[in-house]
Design a protein around this motif. Structure first.
Motif, PDB file in Angstrom:
ATOM      1  N   VAL A 102       3.903   4.820   1.355  1.00  0.00           N
ATOM      2  CA  VAL A 102       3.250   3.610   0.848  1.00  0.00           C
ATOM      3  C   VAL A 102       3.998   2.326   1.224  1.00  0.00           C
ATOM      4  N   ALA A 103       5.316   2.389   1.331  1.00  0.00           N
ATOM      5  CA  ALA A 103       6.098   1.191   1.645  1.00  0.00           C
ATOM      6  C   ALA A 103       6.582   1.183   3.094  1.00  0.00           C
ATOM      7  N   ASP A 104       6.072   2.109   3.877  1.00  0.00           N
ATOM      8  CA  ASP A 104       6.516   2.173   5.278  1.00  0.00           C
ATOM      9  C   ASP A 104       5.801   1.083   6.094  1.00  0.00           C
ATOM     10  N   GLU A 105       6.579   0.383   6.897  1.00  0.00           N
ATOM     11  CA  GLU A 105       6.057  -0.775   7.641  1.00  0.00           C
ATOM     12  C   GLU A 105       4.930  -0.385   8.610  1.00  0.00           C
ATOM     13  N   VAL A 106       5.137   0.695   9.346  1.00  0.00           N
ATOM     14  CA  VAL A 106       4.134   1.116  10.337  1.00  0.00           C
ATOM     15  C   VAL A 106       2.862   1.579   9.612  1.00  0.00           C
ATOM     16  N   PHE A 107       3.045   2.354   8.562  1.00  0.00           N
ATOM     17  CA  PHE A 107       1.912   2.869   7.791  1.00  0.00           C
ATOM     18  C   PHE A 107       1.089   1.713   7.212  1.00  0.00           C
ATOM     19  N   TYR A 108       1.782   0.730   6.623  1.00  0.00           N
ATOM     20  CA  TYR A 108       1.068  -0.399   5.997  1.00  0.00           C
ATOM     21  C   TYR A 108       0.358  -1.241   7.062  1.00  0.00           C
TER      22      TYR A 108
END
Ligand code: SF4
Length: 252
Positions: A102-108
């Motif tokens: 949830v807080a991962d830069e790529v994922f967001y």
């Protein structure tokens, strides 16, 4: 960086959006390990038990997971996929537990792009991981299928229930609903009490109950009991269309 186990275009088989053409992204890793669901699988010559997506949970399979390290590259890959489909499908981000990232830069960044282009995005989550909606405000625009685990998962309540995390999701997201996975055994014992205890302290949301089963024959052991349970208590029955239609073979 996040791990992607598989991606495919299909039809959502479960919950409120059952029947909707959807592009699935399945992330790798989970904060739970629901051996109680009893799907057997073999790893290094020994038999283990897990849920129907054990291959996205058990890190012994991580050699086959893909590392997504660049949002730009993955977004351009998704653009090609959506162009081939010819319209913007609903996107389902599932796992494992997708909110591990949830807080991962790529994922967001990938999620934000999906929202920016107007996609409906559903997270299928066990509801244990808290989301910081102030820091990541676009998550407010997602739909959350809250697949809260009950005692038949085999996990202790202290690990599988996080009331604060569930409340935050319900209070901050544009849409959410509950989805419980039930078998005959829990319906005959504690299902109603467990569901009632949970929903009595949470804001009201639609409740879907679906049968445990990783194959058509396993579903058939539980479906009629879940069906009758839903009728008796006013819950919504959810089938598992993809298993009903394709059984254990991979469908479209
Ligand atoms: S939370 Fe969901 S994905 Fe994770 S182990 Fe349990 S059933 Fe499987």
């Amino acid at each position: 960086m996040f791990y992607l186990v598989e991606e495919f275009f299909s039809i959502q088989g479960e919950g409120k959006y059952a029947g909707t053409p959807s592009y699935f992204l399945r992330t790798g890793g989970c904060n739970l390990s629901c051996g109680g669901f009893g799907t057997p699988y073999s790893i290094n010559g020994s038999i283990k038990y897990g849920c129907d997506t054990y291959f996205a949970v058990d890190r012994s399979f991580s050699n086959s997971w893909q590392k997504i390290e660049s949002a730009d590259i993955f977004i351009s890959h998704l653009k090609t996929k959506f162009d081939t489909i010819g319209y913007l499908p609903h996107v389902v981000i599932t796992g494992g537990e997708p909110l591990l990232y949830v807080a991962d830069e790529v994922f967001y960044a990938v999620f934000s792009w999906l929202i920016d282009i107007g996609t409906n995005v559903t997270f299928e989550t066990n509801g244990v991981i808290e989301i910081n909606f102030d820091k990541f405000p676009l998550y407010r625009k997602a739909i959350f299928a809250l697949s809260i685990k009950l005692s038949n998962s085999g996990e202790p309540a202290s690990k599988r229930i996080n009331i604060d995390a569930i409340k935050k999701i319900i209070n901050n997201s544009q849409e959410s609903f509950f989805k419980f996975t039930l078998n005959k055994e829990i319906i005959g014992s504690s299902a109603l009490n467990e569901i009632s205890d949970l929903v009595s302290i949470l804001p009201a949301k639609k409740i879907y109950c679906m049968p445990v089963g990783e194959s058509r024959s396993a579903l058939e052991k539980n479906d009629k009991t879940v069906f009758a349970f839903c009728m008796k208590h006013g819950f919504n029955y959810s089938d598992r269309l993809h298993i009903r239609i394709f059984d254990t073979t991979q469908g479209v």
